[in-house]
Design a protein around this motif. Structure first.
Motif, PDB file in Angstrom:
ATOM      1  N   SER A  33      55.063  37.056  77.448  1.00 12.18           N
ATOM      2  CA  SER A  33      54.355  36.524  76.371  1.00 12.18           C
ATOM      3  C   SER A  33      54.481  37.103  75.164  1.00 12.18           C
ATOM      4  CB  SER A  33      52.877  36.097  76.399  1.00 12.18           C
ATOM      5  OG  SER A  33      52.915  35.002  77.557  1.00 12.18           O
ATOM      6  N   GLY A  34      54.717  38.705  75.328  1.00  8.03           N
ATOM      7  CA  GLY A  34      54.582  39.533  74.399  1.00  8.03           C
ATOM      8  C   GLY A  34      56.199  40.039  74.080  1.00  8.03           C
ATOM      9  N   ARG A  35      57.344  39.670  74.856  1.00  5.83           N
ATOM     10  CA  ARG A  35      58.571  40.050  75.018  1.00  5.83           C
ATOM     11  C   ARG A  35      59.286  38.955  74.337  1.00  5.83           C
ATOM     12  NH1 ARG A  35      62.148  43.604  77.316  1.00  5.83           N
ATOM     13  NH2 ARG A  35      63.478  42.280  76.016  1.00  5.83           N
ATOM     14  N   LEU A  36      59.028  37.829  74.495  1.00  7.06           N
ATOM     15  CA  LEU A  36      59.784  36.569  74.225  1.00  7.06           C
ATOM     16  C   LEU A  36      59.554  36.056  72.850  1.00  7.06           C
ATOM     17  CD1 LEU A  36      60.198  34.701  77.618  1.00  7.06           C
ATOM     18  CD2 LEU A  36      62.020  36.150  76.496  1.00  7.06           C
ATOM     19  N   SER A  37      60.456  36.195  71.872  1.00  5.19           N
ATOM     20  CA  SER A  37      60.187  35.509  70.424  1.00  5.19           C
ATOM     21  C   SER A  37      60.293  33.885  70.453  1.00  5.19           C
ATOM     22  CB  SER A  37      61.003  36.510  69.600  1.00  5.19           C
ATOM     23  OG  SER A  37      62.356  36.144  69.710  1.00  5.19           O
ATOM     24  N   GLN A  38      59.397  33.477  69.718  1.00  2.00           N
ATOM     25  CA  GLN A  38      59.722  32.053  69.490  1.00  2.00           C
ATOM     26  C   GLN A  38      59.700  31.244  71.029  1.00  2.00           C
ATOM     27  OE1 GLN A  38      59.004  30.889  66.545  1.00  2.00           O
ATOM     28  NE2 GLN A  38      59.090  33.093  65.901  1.00  2.00           N
ATOM     29  N   VAL A  39      58.802  31.519  71.984  1.00  3.63           N
ATOM     30  CA  VAL A  39      58.675  30.977  73.288  1.00  3.63           C
ATOM     31  C   VAL A  39      57.238  31.007  73.496  1.00  3.63           C
ATOM     32  CG1 VAL A  39      59.453  30.842  75.559  1.00  3.63           C
ATOM     33  CG2 VAL A  39      61.052  31.572  73.934  1.00  3.63           C
ATOM     34  N   SER A  40      56.858  29.804  73.919  1.00  4.07           N
ATOM     35  CA  SER A  40      55.352  29.914  74.299  1.00  4.07           C
ATOM     36  C   SER A  40      55.398  29.800  75.670  1.00  4.07           C
ATOM     37  CB  SER A  40      54.637  28.434  73.933  1.00  4.07           C
ATOM     38  OG  SER A  40      53.387  28.322  74.111  1.00  4.07           O
ATOM     39  N   VAL A  41      54.863  31.113  76.385  1.00  3.73           N
ATOM     40  CA  VAL A  41      54.674  31.249  77.809  1.00  3.73           C
ATOM     41  C   VAL A  41      53.365  30.929  78.571  1.00  3.73           C
ATOM     42  CG1 VAL A  41      55.263  32.800  79.626  1.00  3.73           C
ATOM     43  CG2 VAL A  41      56.458  32.947  77.622  1.00  3.73           C
ATOM     44  N   HIS A  42      53.598  30.079  79.524  1.00  8.62           N
ATOM     45  CA  HIS A  42      52.181  29.535  80.066  1.00  8.62           C
ATOM     46  C   HIS A  42      52.251  29.492  81.731  1.00  8.62           C
ATOM     47  CE1 HIS A  42      50.511  27.551  76.271  1.00  8.62           C
ATOM     48  NE2 HIS A  42      51.880  27.452  76.091  1.00  8.62           N
ATOM     49  N   MET A  43      50.801  29.727  82.076  1.00  5.83           N
ATOM     50  CA  MET A  43      50.859  29.354  83.484  1.00  5.83           C
ATOM     51  C   MET A  43      50.951  28.161  83.922  1.00  5.83           C
ATOM     52  SD  MET A  43      47.328  30.332  85.731  1.00  5.83           S
ATOM     53  CE  MET A  43      47.161  32.162  85.357  1.00  5.83           C
ATOM     54  N   ASP A  44      51.409  27.958  85.194  1.00  3.33           N
ATOM     55  CA  ASP A  44      51.574  26.652  85.553  1.00  3.33           C
ATOM     56  C   ASP A  44      50.453  26.019  86.119  1.00  3.33           C
ATOM     57  OD1 ASP A  44      52.688  24.298  86.604  1.00  3.33           O
ATOM     58  OD2 ASP A  44      53.536  25.208  88.568  1.00  3.33           O
ATOM     59  N   ARG A  45      49.837  25.069  85.583  1.00  5.40           N
ATOM     60  CA  ARG A  45      48.603  24.542  85.547  1.00  5.40           C
ATOM     61  C   ARG A  45      48.718  22.789  85.171  1.00  5.40           C
ATOM     62  NH1 ARG A  45      47.054  27.976  81.397  1.00  5.40           N
ATOM     63  NH2 ARG A  45      46.684  27.265  79.446  1.00  5.40           N
ATOM     64  N   VAL A  61      53.414  33.774  68.527  1.00  4.48           N
ATOM     65  CA  VAL A  61      54.072  32.622  68.445  1.00  4.48           C
ATOM     66  C   VAL A  61      53.313  31.652  67.508  1.00  4.48           C
ATOM     67  CG1 VAL A  61      55.358  31.084  69.814  1.00  4.48           C
ATOM     68  CG2 VAL A  61      55.051  33.374  70.616  1.00  4.48           C
ATOM     69  N   VAL A  62      54.187  31.108  66.530  1.00  6.90           N
ATOM     70  CA  VAL A  62      53.803  29.878  65.667  1.00  6.90           C
ATOM     71  C   VAL A  62      54.121  28.614  66.462  1.00  6.90           C
ATOM     72  CG1 VAL A  62      53.716  29.023  63.633  1.00  6.90           C
ATOM     73  CG2 VAL A  62      53.833  31.491  63.742  1.00  6.90           C
ATOM     74  N   GLU A  63      53.534  28.082  67.204  1.00  4.83           N
ATOM     75  CA  GLU A  63      53.773  26.853  68.073  1.00  4.83           C
ATOM     76  C   GLU A  63      54.092  25.695  67.170  1.00  4.83           C
ATOM     77  OE1 GLU A  63      51.738  25.978  71.594  1.00  4.83           O
ATOM     78  OE2 GLU A  63      51.489  28.214  72.042  1.00  4.83           O
ATOM     79  N   GLY A  64      55.237  25.087  67.359  1.00  4.30           N
ATOM     80  CA  GLY A  64      55.633  23.818  66.445  1.00  4.30           C
ATOM     81  C   GLY A  64      56.352  22.975  67.309  1.00  4.30           C
ATOM     82  N   ILE A  65      56.972  22.000  66.620  1.00  8.53           N
ATOM     83  CA  ILE A  65      57.729  21.223  67.375  1.00  8.53           C
ATOM     84  C   ILE A  65      58.857  21.598  68.075  1.00  8.53           C
ATOM     85  CG2 ILE A  65      59.199  20.145  65.484  1.00  8.53           C
ATOM     86  CD1 ILE A  65      58.591  17.311  66.310  1.00  8.53           C
ATOM     87  N   ASP A  66      59.618  22.825  67.312  1.00 10.57           N
ATOM     88  CA  ASP A  66      60.781  23.214  68.125  1.00 10.57           C
ATOM     89  C   ASP A  66      60.571  24.410  68.995  1.00 10.57           C
ATOM     90  OD1 ASP A  66      62.095  21.297  66.665  1.00 10.57           O
ATOM     91  OD2 ASP A  66      62.290  22.370  64.827  1.00 10.57           O
ATOM     92  N   THR A  67      59.069  24.704  69.188  1.00 12.79           N
ATOM     93  CA  THR A  67      58.984  25.870  69.969  1.00 12.79           C
ATOM     94  C   THR A  67      59.198  25.250  71.495  1.00 12.79           C
ATOM     95  OG1 THR A  67      57.599  26.722  68.529  1.00 12.79           O
ATOM     96  CG2 THR A  67      57.152  27.620  70.746  1.00 12.79           C
ATOM     97  N   PRO A  68      60.092  26.158  72.114  1.00 16.38           N
ATOM     98  CA  PRO A  68      60.130  25.801  73.695  1.00 16.38           C
ATOM     99  C   PRO A  68      58.792  26.240  74.770  1.00 16.38           C
ATOM    100  CG  PRO A  68      61.602  27.415  72.948  1.00 16.38           C
ATOM    101  CD  PRO A  68      61.077  27.094  71.642  1.00 16.38           C
ATOM    102  N   VAL A  69      58.686  25.545  75.539  1.00 13.43           N
ATOM    103  CA  VAL A  69      57.535  26.019  76.348  1.00 13.43           C
ATOM    104  C   VAL A  69      58.073  26.340  77.741  1.00 13.43           C
ATOM    105  CG1 VAL A  69      55.482  25.266  77.644  1.00 13.43           C
ATOM    106  CG2 VAL A  69      55.915  24.614  75.216  1.00 13.43           C
TER     107      VAL A  69
END
Length: 200
Positions: free
Chosen positions: A105-117, A46-54
């Protein structure tokens, strides 16, 4: 001779009956079982940028029983019992959280997936409620009831999903339940990924 035939008949009958019942638990120390990483397409970056949803995946909420390491089977009407000789390596909510983050994380395109922390600012949160996950001896299937909400950062609900499914067991035992859970989790996360893609 008749006595011998009687003994053989009783043995065969008990073998047939046990084929439809729960396999016996007789070990000394519990064997730890766990769900394994799921199959997925080749991982993309995922190329994270200003428009990348988290998207943050919260630790699934569950009943007190499922929040421990016991593996459950339905032993009677409205009655659940834990396997004596098998336990989870870590609780189901923990396993589902880790496997969901890795898979999505592997399936969703253009989405940054994270653990809740702490320190993670999210655009969306996936909140999961695990209501049932046990072996039903009558149907010889894994029964699962799970609910999920997609929330915006302000807590507003975007969409809700409810699943109530069962998965066949190759063997009526704790390892058989774990194997069926592996199959079911793959199907479920495929559906979750497809559903999330419509809203993210």
């Amino acid at each position: 001779m008749k006595y011998l035939r009687h003994i053989v008949s009783v043995f065969l009958l008990s073998a047939i009956v046990s084929g439809c019942a729960l396999l016996p638990e007789s070990g000394n120390a519990p064997v730890q079982l766990q769900l394994m990483p799921l199959l997925q397409e080749s991982r993309r970056n995922v190329v994270e940028g200003i428009d990348t949803p988290v998207l943050v995946i919260e630790r699934p909420q569950s009943t007190a029983a499922l929040n421990g390491r016991a593996i459950w089977f339905q032993s009677g009407l409205n009655q659940l019992s834990p396997f004596r000789d098998h336990i989870w390596s870590e609780s189901l909510p923990q396993q589902i959280e880790h496997l969901s983050i890795d898979y999505l994380s592997g399936r969703l395109s253009q989405v940054s997936v994270h653990m809740d922390r702490p320190g993670i600012d999210s655009d969306y949160r996936l909140r999961i409620h695990l209501h049932q996950w046990h072996l039903d001896q009558t149907s010889q299937r894994l029964l699962v009831v799970i609910h999920a909400d997609l929330l915006r950062a302000d807590g507003q609900r975007v969409v809700s999903w409810q699943w109530q499914h069962s998965e066949a067991l190759m063997e009526v035992s704790a390892p058989g339940l774990a194997a069926a859970g592996q199959v079911w989790l793959q199907k479920w996360l495929d559906q979750v990924a497809d559903g999330l893609q419509e809203y993210l």
